[in-house]
Motif scaffolding. Sequence first.
Motif, PDB file in Angstrom:
ATOM      1  N   ALA A  66     -29.020 103.458  -0.831  1.00 18.90           N
ATOM      2  CA  ALA A  66     -29.787 104.641  -0.435  1.00 18.90           C
ATOM      3  C   ALA A  66     -29.221 105.905  -1.064  1.00 18.90           C
ATOM      4  O   ALA A  66     -29.976 106.755  -1.570  1.00 18.90           O
ATOM      5  N   MET A  67     -27.895 106.039  -1.047  1.00 18.99           N
ATOM      6  CA  MET A  67     -27.274 107.239  -1.595  1.00 18.99           C
ATOM      7  C   MET A  67     -27.557 107.382  -3.098  1.00 18.99           C
ATOM      8  O   MET A  67     -27.950 108.449  -3.580  1.00 18.99           O
ATOM      9  N   THR A  68     -27.384 106.284  -3.853  1.00 21.12           N
ATOM     10  CA  THR A  68     -27.612 106.338  -5.300  1.00 21.12           C
ATOM     11  C   THR A  68     -29.082 106.581  -5.621  1.00 21.12           C
ATOM     12  O   THR A  68     -29.413 107.401  -6.484  1.00 21.12           O
ATOM     13  N   ALA A  69     -29.972 105.884  -4.931  1.00 25.71           N
ATOM     14  CA  ALA A  69     -31.405 106.033  -5.197  1.00 25.71           C
ATOM     15  C   ALA A  69     -31.876 107.457  -4.910  1.00 25.71           C
ATOM     16  O   ALA A  69     -32.660 108.027  -5.674  1.00 25.71           O
ATOM     17  N   CYS A  70     -31.388 108.033  -3.817  1.00 26.76           N
ATOM     18  CA  CYS A  70     -31.840 109.379  -3.443  1.00 26.76           C
ATOM     19  C   CYS A  70     -31.452 110.428  -4.476  1.00 26.76           C
ATOM     20  O   CYS A  70     -32.186 111.406  -4.682  1.00 26.76           O
ATOM     21  N   PHE A  71     -30.313 110.233  -5.148  1.00 30.61           N
ATOM     22  CA  PHE A  71     -29.877 111.239  -6.122  1.00 30.61           C
ATOM     23  C   PHE A  71     -30.627 111.146  -7.448  1.00 30.61           C
ATOM     24  O   PHE A  71     -30.391 111.945  -8.352  1.00 30.61           O
ATOM     25  N   ILE A  72     -31.549 110.189  -7.556  1.00 38.11           N
ATOM     26  CA  ILE A  72     -32.437 110.173  -8.713  1.00 38.11           C
ATOM     27  C   ILE A  72     -33.433 111.328  -8.615  1.00 38.11           C
ATOM     28  O   ILE A  72     -33.905 111.853  -9.622  1.00 38.11           O
ATOM     29  N   THR A  73     -33.721 111.766  -7.378  1.00 39.96           N
ATOM     30  CA  THR A  73     -34.737 112.810  -7.197  1.00 39.96           C
ATOM     31  C   THR A  73     -34.264 114.041  -6.430  1.00 39.96           C
ATOM     32  O   THR A  73     -34.808 115.130  -6.627  1.00 39.96           O
TER      33      THR A  73
ATOM     34  N   ILE B  82     -21.517 112.911 -11.692  1.00 44.10           N
ATOM     35  CA  ILE B  82     -22.818 112.985 -12.350  1.00 44.10           C
ATOM     36  C   ILE B  82     -23.963 112.904 -11.335  1.00 44.10           C
ATOM     37  O   ILE B  82     -25.112 113.223 -11.678  1.00 44.10           O
ATOM     38  N   LEU B  83     -23.680 112.472 -10.095  1.00 42.56           N
ATOM     39  CA  LEU B  83     -24.752 112.301  -9.111  1.00 42.56           C
ATOM     40  C   LEU B  83     -25.596 113.561  -8.911  1.00 42.56           C
ATOM     41  O   LEU B  83     -26.828 113.486  -8.954  1.00 42.56           O
ATOM     42  N   PRO B  84     -24.977 114.733  -8.676  1.00 38.70           N
ATOM     43  CA  PRO B  84     -25.812 115.906  -8.382  1.00 38.70           C
ATOM     44  C   PRO B  84     -26.459 116.554  -9.602  1.00 38.70           C
ATOM     45  O   PRO B  84     -27.214 117.509  -9.440  1.00 38.70           O
ATOM     46  N   VAL B  85     -26.189 116.057 -10.820  1.00 42.76           N
ATOM     47  CA  VAL B  85     -26.711 116.750 -12.013  1.00 42.76           C
ATOM     48  C   VAL B  85     -27.510 115.861 -12.954  1.00 42.76           C
ATOM     49  O   VAL B  85     -28.320 116.366 -13.733  1.00 42.76           O
ATOM     50  N   PHE B  86     -27.308 114.534 -12.896  1.00 39.83           N
ATOM     51  CA  PHE B  86     -27.855 113.699 -13.963  1.00 39.83           C
ATOM     52  C   PHE B  86     -29.372 113.618 -13.930  1.00 39.83           C
ATOM     53  O   PHE B  86     -30.015 113.478 -14.980  1.00 39.83           O
TER      54      PHE B  86
ATOM     55  N   ALA C 211     -28.420 104.627 -15.509  1.00 37.39           N
ATOM     56  CA  ALA C 211     -27.240 105.419 -15.864  1.00 37.39           C
ATOM     57  C   ALA C 211     -26.438 105.804 -14.631  1.00 37.39           C
ATOM     58  O   ALA C 211     -25.207 105.791 -14.646  1.00 37.39           O
ATOM     59  N   ILE C 212     -27.148 106.158 -13.550  1.00 34.30           N
ATOM     60  CA  ILE C 212     -26.459 106.543 -12.325  1.00 34.30           C
ATOM     61  C   ILE C 212     -25.766 105.345 -11.680  1.00 34.30           C
ATOM     62  O   ILE C 212     -24.646 105.440 -11.175  1.00 34.30           O
ATOM     63  N   GLY C 213     -26.419 104.176 -11.712  1.00 28.90           N
ATOM     64  CA  GLY C 213     -25.879 103.023 -10.983  1.00 28.90           C
ATOM     65  C   GLY C 213     -25.192 101.968 -11.825  1.00 28.90           C
ATOM     66  O   GLY C 213     -24.651 101.000 -11.265  1.00 28.90           O
ATOM     67  N   ALA C 214     -25.167 102.117 -13.172  1.00 28.11           N
ATOM     68  CA  ALA C 214     -24.644 101.057 -14.044  1.00 28.11           C
ATOM     69  C   ALA C 214     -23.204 100.673 -13.706  1.00 28.11           C
ATOM     70  O   ALA C 214     -22.828  99.498 -13.785  1.00 28.11           O
ATOM     71  N   TYR C 215     -22.387 101.664 -13.342  1.00 32.18           N
ATOM     72  CA  TYR C 215     -20.985 101.366 -13.028  1.00 32.18           C
ATOM     73  C   TYR C 215     -20.865 100.375 -11.871  1.00 32.18           C
ATOM     74  O   TYR C 215     -19.902  99.613 -11.774  1.00 32.18           O
ATOM     75  N   GLY C 216     -21.869 100.386 -10.969  1.00 34.52           N
ATOM     76  CA  GLY C 216     -21.780  99.545  -9.778  1.00 34.52           C
ATOM     77  C   GLY C 216     -21.811  98.065 -10.101  1.00 34.52           C
ATOM     78  O   GLY C 216     -21.114  97.269  -9.456  1.00 34.52           O
TER      79      GLY C 216
END
Length: 456
Positions: free
Chosen positions: A227-234, A31-35, A53-58
């Motif tokens: 950094a990786m998770t935050a960057c894929f928000i944008t 879901i990282l590259p599309v969410f 949503a992107i980071g909840a699993y963590g």
Amino acid sequence: MSSNGLNSIEKKAAFSLAAVFGLRMLGLFMILPVFAIYGEQLIGYSPIWIGLAIGAYGLTQAMLQIPMGILSDKYGRKPIILIGLFIFLLGSIVAAMSDTIYGVVLGRALQGTGAIASAILALAADLSREEQRPKVMATIGMFIGLSFTIAMIIGPIVAEAFGLSGLFWFIALLTIFAMLLIQFLVPHSVNKAPRGDSVALPAQLKKLIRHPQLSRLNFGVFALHMAMTACFITLPKQFVESGLQLEDHWQLYLPTLIGSFFLMVPFMIFAIKKQKEKQMLSASVLLLTLALFLLWYLPTSFTGLVITVIMFFTAFNYLEATMPSILSRLAPAGVKGSVMGIYSSSQFLGAFSGGVLGGAIASNFGEQSIFLVMAVICCIWLIISLGMSPLKKSKNLSFTINVENEKQAGEVAEQLINMPGVIEATVVFTEAIAYLKVDEKRVNITKIKRLLNQVE
């Protein structure tokens, strides 16, 4: 049986467990590259909820990683892994059936609740001889890296064809396949590796969290995944704004990720041959920091994005591949399972924090500010990494030993530590195990075995 290579059970265990681990991580990464784009269509959309949503699993991964490993030691590896995969399947179904951002966050949190990484690594340890264990673990690590690459490429393709709901149904199918692999292909474990080598020991956790060298790596993996998770928000939005449609994003990810792998290999060879692991780790953190500053500073032109993303992934892949190896060498004798448990929890907590912090930054200061804040955090990591001690070549060994009480265990440990080439020695009376960290060039294994055989 020769100890020079993997035997048939070890090969089967290595590739089947690596496939299970890879399939599960593929489901988390896709879901990282599309969410960031498809999430805008969900009821309740906001940048903060996208980050959640992107980071909840963590968060759920970080909370349950160590307990699930301990449970696998008590109730068996396969049952706990299957339960974890079933929970991951439920989370995927919840997310697939949701038309609100809140339902997707719940589904992602459920996915993380199936925290089976420590149980899989413990089973891999059970199914391999000590001298072959690094090869088995390296195979699993390779599949994790491969799963990230595949997720970046096929995530946009599946989402474009079937939508966000179809993406989660696809993840559910992958999970069912992983469950079948565990049930029918992964060998059954008869023997267990020493507990300290495979699962976390609660009594050791507090002391190891404060370890001056290990804490630097734990902060590092926390910052890396933040950094990786935050960057894929944008980032996916910026690719679209630069003229690359979502269904074509794989055309960027494929050459970028392959190129970054080829770029990092010479760095790895240089670091190992010249024994410059510490210096190359700091250099990679510097490259990551520069990439984040450039993503913040430069206009979002397609060429600029390609260059900075290659820089980012070259640093990311190098750090992701080398830090666990450095960690295992720094780990005190007999507590490798605890050390890896803390490291994995730090990694997943970083992913959660990146999602939350990235969403908050995007809501209050604009999405471009995410890169600046992450660059500052990586600057702090760079300063911390410079304080690492030089790495020594060492190898961890364990031996079965017959000791009657704690006093005798202490006496044997004292004799072991005074032997040439022994860096650390820990004798655990309750496990009847002697854990050693040794200098391979100086140690005499025959003398160590002779000493241990004399213990009554």
